[in-house]
Every structure is written in C-alpha cells, then in structure tokens.
Scaffold this motif. Structure first.
Motif, PDB file in Angstrom:
ATOM      1  N   PHE A  54       0.397   1.467 -10.779  1.00  0.00           N
ATOM      2  CA  PHE A  54      -0.713   1.828  -9.725  1.00  0.00           C
ATOM      3  C   PHE A  54      -1.384   2.976 -10.006  1.00  0.00           C
ATOM      4  N   HIS A  55      -0.770   4.149 -11.127  1.00  0.00           N
ATOM      5  CA  HIS A  55      -1.441   5.263 -11.251  1.00  0.00           C
ATOM      6  C   HIS A  55      -1.872   5.148 -12.672  1.00  0.00           C
TER       7      HIS A  55
ATOM      8  N   TYR B  92       5.023   3.330 -10.682  1.00  0.00           N
ATOM      9  CA  TYR B  92       4.252   4.196 -10.794  1.00  0.00           C
ATOM     10  C   TYR B  92       2.985   4.232 -11.699  1.00  0.00           C
TER      11      TYR B  92
ATOM     12  N   SER C 198       2.314   1.872  -3.532  1.00  0.00           N
ATOM     13  CA  SER C 198       1.303   2.105  -4.313  1.00  0.00           C
ATOM     14  C   SER C 198       0.968   3.666  -4.107  1.00  0.00           C
ATOM     15  N   GLU C 199       1.147   4.370  -2.883  1.00  0.00           N
ATOM     16  CA  GLU C 199       1.027   5.743  -2.664  1.00  0.00           C
ATOM     17  C   GLU C 199       2.125   6.529  -2.668  1.00  0.00           C
TER      18      GLU C 199
ATOM     19  N   ALA D 208       0.824  -1.240  -0.066  1.00  0.00           N
ATOM     20  CA  ALA D 208       0.156   0.086   0.122  1.00  0.00           C
ATOM     21  C   ALA D 208       0.923   1.428  -0.048  1.00  0.00           C
ATOM     22  N   ALA D 209       2.086   1.233   0.777  1.00  0.00           N
ATOM     23  CA  ALA D 209       2.710   2.323   1.039  1.00  0.00           C
ATOM     24  C   ALA D 209       3.591   2.509  -0.443  1.00  0.00           C
TER      25      ALA D 209
ATOM     26  N   ASP E  27       5.040   8.769  -4.703  1.00  0.00           N
ATOM     27  CA  ASP E  27       5.229   9.452  -5.964  1.00  0.00           C
ATOM     28  C   ASP E  27       6.471   9.008  -6.517  1.00  0.00           C
TER      29      ASP E  27
END
Length: 628
Positions: free
Chosen positions: A611-612, A608, A586-587, A583-584, A589
């Motif tokens: 996940f984004h 990046y 995926s969050e 989770a960290a 930058d």
C-alpha cells in the motif's frame, strides 16, 4: 408408559369393541361430567379415531381426549336419528368441548328519554323510569344499525353530553366536522329545530326509509313554496342522506325473499363464524361467533349449523354456505322437518349469492383478526391461502427459501418467515452452500432444507421450540415443481410432515402460480392470497440476493489482500476481522500490522509495502550487517 398413555390404550381397546352401527357417543371425565357429545355413522370407526394417532387432531381435540376417563354410547336405527339425538343431548348438557352457541336472541327495545332534548337508545328490557319505549324487536343488530343511521341522517348527537347543561363546554366532536351531527353542544341549535329533527328520526325508525322520503319531500316542497329556502335545503339534505343509505343497503340485498348465509374463517387456534340473515330481501340481522379449535371445514360447518338452528326458531327456505358441509343431506332433512317445509342447502360458485358468501367470509375474517391481533386483510389472506392449498389448518407460521448465485459462484440461500401474515425478521436466516459446487439450485435447496431440519431435530432433543425448534405450518420455495419434486423426498426421508409448495414467476419475474410436485395452482383470482404469496416471494428473493451481494463484496475485498505475496485466505480474513475494512488495513502503520492477529514481521512488511511502496527500514538494517 405413562398413566395417560395406558388410559388411552384402554379406551381404544374398548372403542374397538363397539358396533359398526350409527349412534351417539358421550365422553365423560373423571368426575362423570359429559365433556363431548358426537354422532357417528359407524360408532366403532369414529370413536376409535380419538384414541389412535394424534396426527390429525387439533389442540382442542387433544385436550378433550386427554380428559376422557370413560365413554358411553347410544345405538340408533339410522344416522339421521343419531343427528337429531345428538342435537338434543348437546342442548341439554352443553358439553365444554362441543361448539356451544349462547342463545342471547332476546327482545330489544328503543328507549326514548322524556323531557326536553330527548335521546333514543337500544335496550334489552323495559323499565318504569318515565321513558317511552318502542318495540319489541327480535334483532338487536338491526335496531343498532337503524338508530345509527337515524342519527347520521338527521344529524343527532351520539355523545353523552347533556343539554342545555353542556352548551359551550368544550369543542364539538369529530361527528360535527364530518357533517354527521348538528352539534347542539355549541348552543346554536334551537330546541324547536332539535325536536323537529328528532321527530323526523322517529318517523324514519317507525315507518322506514320510503315513508320518510315521502313525508320529507312534501315538507320540502311546502317550505320552498313558502320561500323557506334554508328549511327546504335542510330537508333536501336529509332526503339525499336516506337515498345514500338505500344505495349502501343494495350492496347486501338478496334477490331471495328469506335466506341465511353462513361463512367461516379459521386461524391458528380459533374459528370465526359469520351469519347474515335476510328477510324481505334485506339484511335483517347479522351474528358473529368465535369458537375454540380448528376442525376440517366441512366438519366445522356441519357442527355449527346443527348448533345454530338448535337455538333458533326461524329456519328459512334457503341456507347458503361457503363450502362443503359434512352430512349435507341429513342436515337439509333435519332443517326441513324443523321448518315443516322444504329447506335447500346451497354452495354458490358464482353470481349474487357467491358475492354474499364472500362478503360474509370477509366479516368472519375481520372478527377472527380482532381476536388474533392482526388485520382483517391478513386473516382473510391466510384463510384464503389455506383453502386454496387444501391445508388442514391456517398457515400462521410460513417459511420461504430462495437460492442465489452468479454462474455457480458465491452460492448462498436465504430463509424468511411470515407469522400471521407479517414478516418476522428476527427469524430470518442465511445459509452458505457447503456441499454443492457450481450452479445446482436443486442440490443447493436440498442442502439448505436438510440443514434446517437437522437443526429442528437437535432443538427438539433439547426441548427448545423457538427459532429452528419451531415447525412451520407451510414451506414455500422460490421455484417451480422441479424444486418441490427435488425437496419433497428429502422431507419424507427425514420424517418431516410440513406442506410444501413452490412459487412460480412469469417472464416478468412476477408471481404467477403455486407449484405442486405434479402441477400448478393458479392464484391470480384469489386476490388476498395472491398478494400475500407475492409479498413472500419478493421478500425472500430480496433477502437471498442481498446476502449474495454481501458475500461477493467480501470476496472482492478479500481478493485484494490475497493478491499480496505471503497473505493467504486465513491471514486476509484475520486482517479484515481485526481492521474491519481494506481501507483501514491500507492506513495502518507497520507496527499496527505486525501486532495484528496471525501476522509476522515479514508478512506485515509486505502488506505495508503493497500500500505504501518500499520502506527503508528493512534494507538499512541489512546493509549494516553486510559491512560487518
């Protein structure tokens, strides 16, 4: 070779020259003091054992041998003569390494204070202090039990408060609230009522429970006829209390008129002996002894019996013991001569005598537990397990192992440790199986045991005796005789001498038996040992399967990252170590991903985008370059 090793070699050479005759040997230290006396059927064989291998010696024997400077011996015509002579010499010399029992069985008296609000207590001698004395009595234990019972039945105080000086000073103690004391300290009990209860207590002490019940019943009926119902109820309660006391006494009553019952419980460094003495079919005395060292049971019982009856004048016709006694026939003959009439040694297997032995053994375990600092239940369970498995010493430090996998995947093992019957979680260890692939529990268990004792040897070289540097007293594998058969040759190959057993489960996954390499030992009838082994098996299974689930979760998490193009196992592991969770990751930058250990800008970009979604940063830069 050290000086001590040279001395030991010299003493062994002298011992090998001794005759193969019965006799008594006396070990001396450098000062000439006798430090140990023993008897032997064959002097040469017995004495030479002390100066050979130390493998079967406990710590006490090792210390004794280390202090021996020279020895002497006395040849006798028979082993029985050797036993009698040994007993006499030990009593005369009191050698420090023999089992020594203090002869403290002097007379006891009941002291009754003078003046108002009298009290009674047990004392060792009479004094000219104005008090009255009843006695003498041979058993101080019996007197203490009787006085304690009298206080509870007639609700007399056992505290140190003085009356009437302490009336109303402070609240009554717990005994008042559990109805074992009338609490004169409240100031609500008259001196006449107190004197009446005290006199009835003395009648109970002097005449026994049957006489007291008869007298109290007459008084109760008289009070009822006179309509003194409150007094009659008080007398009725005292009669009922005596009845309850008699019921409790039946539990430890014997159908034999006169006998002694002996039992022992062994710990890691000490042995506790308990003695129940019966006269008139009632428990008349109880004695507890704690001795240093842990001999084999049969040897310990033999030495204790010899020392005990050497300082006791009364020998009963029946001596009941909780197991085998070395030189049983010789001891029975010696006791017969001492008593002047036949004495029988009995090892009961069932019935009332067996129940008495079990009770005696439980009390020995309780005495041992007070010294060891654990509960009587734990001490009793360990001693029961020692007997059940035929171990030479109590398994104070137990290691247990279990393998856990899912169809051969994420193959791991757990090791738990129980010290003095309790989990020692600081010593728990986890193992990832490295050399075995697929579902091979035997091979996995061999790998774990090999790695554990390779660690032991490396710790020994460094002089470290903590953790893996400590050798267990017992190894329990979660599995049957197949596991034991697979691991035992490995221990022999590595020169590790530790008792090894398996823990077998039934079809409901509950502990059923202890496994040997060639069979099983049923433990269901050994309640405390069964509870301990069940606890160990449940704990090692919980620990191993918990580690396995943890590894599966990590594997599942790691597979999420490795599914990203360009992210292999090494980078995935580095990312998890840096960010802690997926989770960290995926969050994070792009800049944070790029700065992570082991990451490049292209690999950070792929993570990046995973996940984004697509980022415009990289394409915009490429389009400018293409125009140019």
């Amino acid at each position: 070779m050290t000086e001590q090793e040279l001395k030991k070699k010299e003493l062994r050479q002298k011992a090998m020259k001794l005759p193969l005759s019965p006799g008594v040997y006396l070990m001396h230290d450098k000062s000439g003091e006798i430090i140990y006396i023993g008897k032997a059927k064959a002097l040469k064989n017995r004495v030479s054992q002390y100066f050979g291998s130390e493998k079967n010696h406990d710590n006490k024997v090792r210390r004794m041998v280390a202090n021996v400077d020279w020895f002497e011996y006395i040849v006798t015509d028979s082993e029985f003569e050797a036993l009698v002579l040994e007993s006499s010499l030990i009593k005369q010399n009191q050698p420090k390494y023999n089992i020594l029992l203090k002869d403290d069985k002097g007379y006891s008296y009941i002291r009754i204070t003078s003046g108002p609000w009298p009290r009674f207590s047990e004392v060792k001698k009479m004094e000219e202090d104005g008090a009255k004395y009843i006695g003498p009595y041979m058993s101080s234990w019996s007197i203490k039990q009787t006085l304690d019972s009298a206080r509870k039945i007639f609700k007399l105080p056992s505290c140190s408060r003085r009356f009437p000086q302490d009336f109303g000073k402070g609240r009554p103690c717990l005994n008042y609230y559990i109805k074992q004391c009338a609490a004169p300290c409240r100031g609500r009990v008259s001196e006449a009522e107190y004197d009446e209860a005290f006199q009835e207590a003395l009648d109970f002490i002097r005449g026994g429970s049957s006489t007291s019940v008869k007298v109290l019943t007459e008084k109760m009926n008289e009070a009822a006829e006179n309509l003194e119902f409150e007094l009659a109820a008080r007398l009725r309660d005292r009669i009922n209390a005596i009845g309850k006391l008699k019921e409790r006494q039946k539990v430890v009553a014997s159908r034999v008129e006169e006998q002694d019952v002996f039992a022992l419980a062994q710990g890691e460094t000490h042995t506790a002996f308990e003695v129940f003495r019966f006269t008139g079919s009632k428990l008349s005395d109880r004695e507890s002894f704690l001795t240093e060292g842990c001999q084999p049971d049969a040897e310990a019982r033999s030495e204790f019996l010899r020392q005990y009856y050497a300082i006791r004048d009364r020998v009963p016709p029946l001596v009941v013991v909780d197991g085998e006694v070395e030189d049983e026939e010789l001891i029975a003959r010696w006791l017969t001569e001492k008593r002047g009439r036949a004495v029988k040694l009995l090892i009961p297997q069932r019935g009332d005598q067996y129940q008495l032995v079990q009770m005696c053994r439980s009390n020995a375990a309780e005495s041992l537990s007070q010294h060891m600092g654990n509960s009587g239940r734990e001490a009793s369970a360990l001693d029961e397990l020692r007997r059940l498995l035929g171990l030479e010493k109590t398994p104070a430090y137990i290691e247990s192992y279990d393998i856990s996998n899912l169809q051969g995947g994420e193959n791991v093992a757990g090791m738990v440790v129980f010290e003095n019957g309790r989990p020692l979680k600081s010593a728990y260890r986890k193992f990832k199986i490295k050399t075995v692939s697929g579902q091979d529990d035997y091979g996995s268990m061999r790998e774990v045991i090999r790695r554990r004792f390779e660690e032991y040897k490396s710790h020994q070289e460094e002089g470290d005796e903590e953790g893996f540097g400590r050798l267990p007293d017992l190894i329990l594998l979660d599995g049957g005789k197949g596991h034991v058969a697979a691991v035992k040759p490995l221990l022999e190959e590595m020169g590790v001498e530790v008792p090894l057993f398996g823990m077998v489960k039934d079809d409901k996954h509950r502990t059923r038996a202890i496994a040997l390499s060639g069979g099983e030992i049923a433990i269901n009838s050994n309640r405390r040992a069964f509870t301990l082994v069940s606890s160990i098996q449940d704990e090692v299974h919980r620990f191993a399967i918990g580690y396995h689930r943890q590894q599966r979760r990590k594997s599942a998490v790691s597979s999420t990252l490795t599914s990203i193009e360009g992210i292999g196992a090494t980078r995935a592991k580095a990312l998890l170590k840096h960010f802690k969770t997926v989770a960290a990751v995926s969050e994070a930058d792009l800049k944070e991903l790029e700065d992570a250990p082991g990451m490049t800008r292209p690999s950070a970009l792929r993570v990046y985008e995973y996940f984004h979604g697509k980022t415009e940063a990289e394409p915009r830069e490429n389009s400018i370059n293409s125009v140019e």
